[in-house]
Motif scaffolding. Structure first.
Motif, mmCIF file in Angstrom:
data_model
loop_
_atom_site.group_PDB
_atom_site.id
_atom_site.type_symbol
_atom_site.label_atom_id
_atom_site.label_comp_id
_atom_site.label_asym_id
_atom_site.label_seq_id
_atom_site.Cartn_x
_atom_site.Cartn_y
_atom_site.Cartn_z
ATOM 1 N N UNK A 43 26.072 -23.972 25.381
ATOM 2 C CA UNK A 43 26.801 -24.132 26.636
ATOM 3 C C UNK A 43 25.841 -24.495 27.765
ATOM 4 N N UNK A 44 24.672 -23.865 27.776
ATOM 5 C CA UNK A 44 23.680 -24.150 28.802
ATOM 6 C C UNK A 44 23.180 -25.573 28.751
ATOM 7 N N UNK A 45 22.877 -26.065 27.560
ATOM 8 C CA UNK A 45 22.378 -27.441 27.436
ATOM 9 C C UNK A 45 23.474 -28.432 27.795
ATOM 10 N N UNK A 46 24.687 -28.156 27.350
ATOM 11 C CA UNK A 46 25.802 -29.053 27.702
ATOM 12 C C UNK A 46 26.026 -29.064 29.216
ATOM 13 N N UNK A 47 25.938 -27.902 29.852
ATOM 14 C CA UNK A 47 26.084 -27.830 31.313
ATOM 15 C C UNK A 47 24.974 -28.634 31.991
ATOM 16 N N UNK A 48 23.748 -28.496 31.505
ATOM 17 C CA UNK A 48 22.612 -29.235 32.049
ATOM 18 C C UNK A 48 22.838 -30.737 31.927
ATOM 19 N N UNK A 49 23.230 -31.191 30.743
ATOM 20 C CA UNK A 49 23.432 -32.623 30.517
ATOM 21 C C UNK A 49 24.601 -33.158 31.347
ATOM 22 N N UNK A 50 25.698 -32.416 31.416
ATOM 23 C CA UNK A 50 26.839 -32.841 32.227
ATOM 24 C C UNK A 50 26.458 -32.918 33.703
ATOM 25 N N UNK A 51 25.733 -31.914 34.168
ATOM 26 C CA UNK A 51 25.312 -31.888 35.574
ATOM 27 C C UNK A 51 24.380 -33.057 35.877
ATOM 28 N N UNK A 52 23.456 -33.338 34.973
ATOM 29 C CA UNK A 52 22.537 -34.457 35.170
ATOM 30 C C UNK A 52 23.311 -35.768 35.297
#
Length: 190
Positions: A150-159
């Motif tokens: 979830x953290x990596x997906x949030x990071x990638x989506x935010x980027x």
């Protein structure tokens, strides 16, 4: 106010993006990248092991920053609160140059299977860094791995949202918002 100037590493990334866009990833050499940046081949290899890695600069640093942010949060934090702290730490490190070249980076990666594979490897590496940091906090499986994904997906989506020129929100705020949206979506699965 002093004008911002890219450092050698950033100059190499920008030169690589220019050349990859002009003549393609496969047709571009390390020497061409170094020359375009006004640097030497030796300087290139001080910063990157090969031309592919010029586009994935900082993965180790990002993993370390995520782990540091997770380790620094209070012992009472939930796994997702710890992940949010890691996201705060890593996203605060992003520079105006990274935002500027983000759209071109996305295009170059999308156009090349080898680079898409490397992007997937980066995703896995960041998830591993988060998972290990959560394990160090005593978070068991599968909770640690799920929180990491979830953290990596949030990071990638935010980027992706951050590099959009129409966006005016800072990357840390976007990452927090994305993590909350994913948390809400996961809760709706029941």
């Amino acid at each position: 106010m002093a004008r911002w100037e890219p450092n050698a590493r950033e100059r190499l990334v920008l030169a690589a993006l220019d050349l990859f866009g002009e003549q393609g990833y496969e047709s571009t050499t390390v020497i061409q990248i170094a020359q375009r940046a006004g640097l030497t081949k030796t300087t290139f290899f001080r910063h990157f092991p090969d031309k592919r890695e010029v586009l994935f600069a900082g993965q180790e640093i990002h993993g370390r920053l995520l782990a540091e942010g997770i380790a620094a949060v209070s012992d009472s934090a939930t796994p997702l609160e710890a992940v949010a702290a890691g996201l705060d730490t890593v996203t605060a490190s992003f520079t105006p140059t990274q935002r500027e070249f983000g759209p071109r980076l996305r295009e170059v990666i999308a156009a090349n299977p080898e680079l898409r594979e490397r992007a997937a490897f980066k995703h896995a590496g960041l998830a591993t860094a988060i998972t290990e940091a959560l394990h160090a906090r005593g978070i068991p499986e599968p909770t640690a791995s799920l929180a990491a994904e979830l953290g990596v997906r949030a990071f990638e989506n935010a980027y992706e949202r951050w590099i959009d020129p129409a966006n005016d929100h800072p990357l840390p705020a976007l990452a927090r918002r994305e993590l909350e949206a994913l948390k809400t979506a996961a809760a709706a699965l029941e």
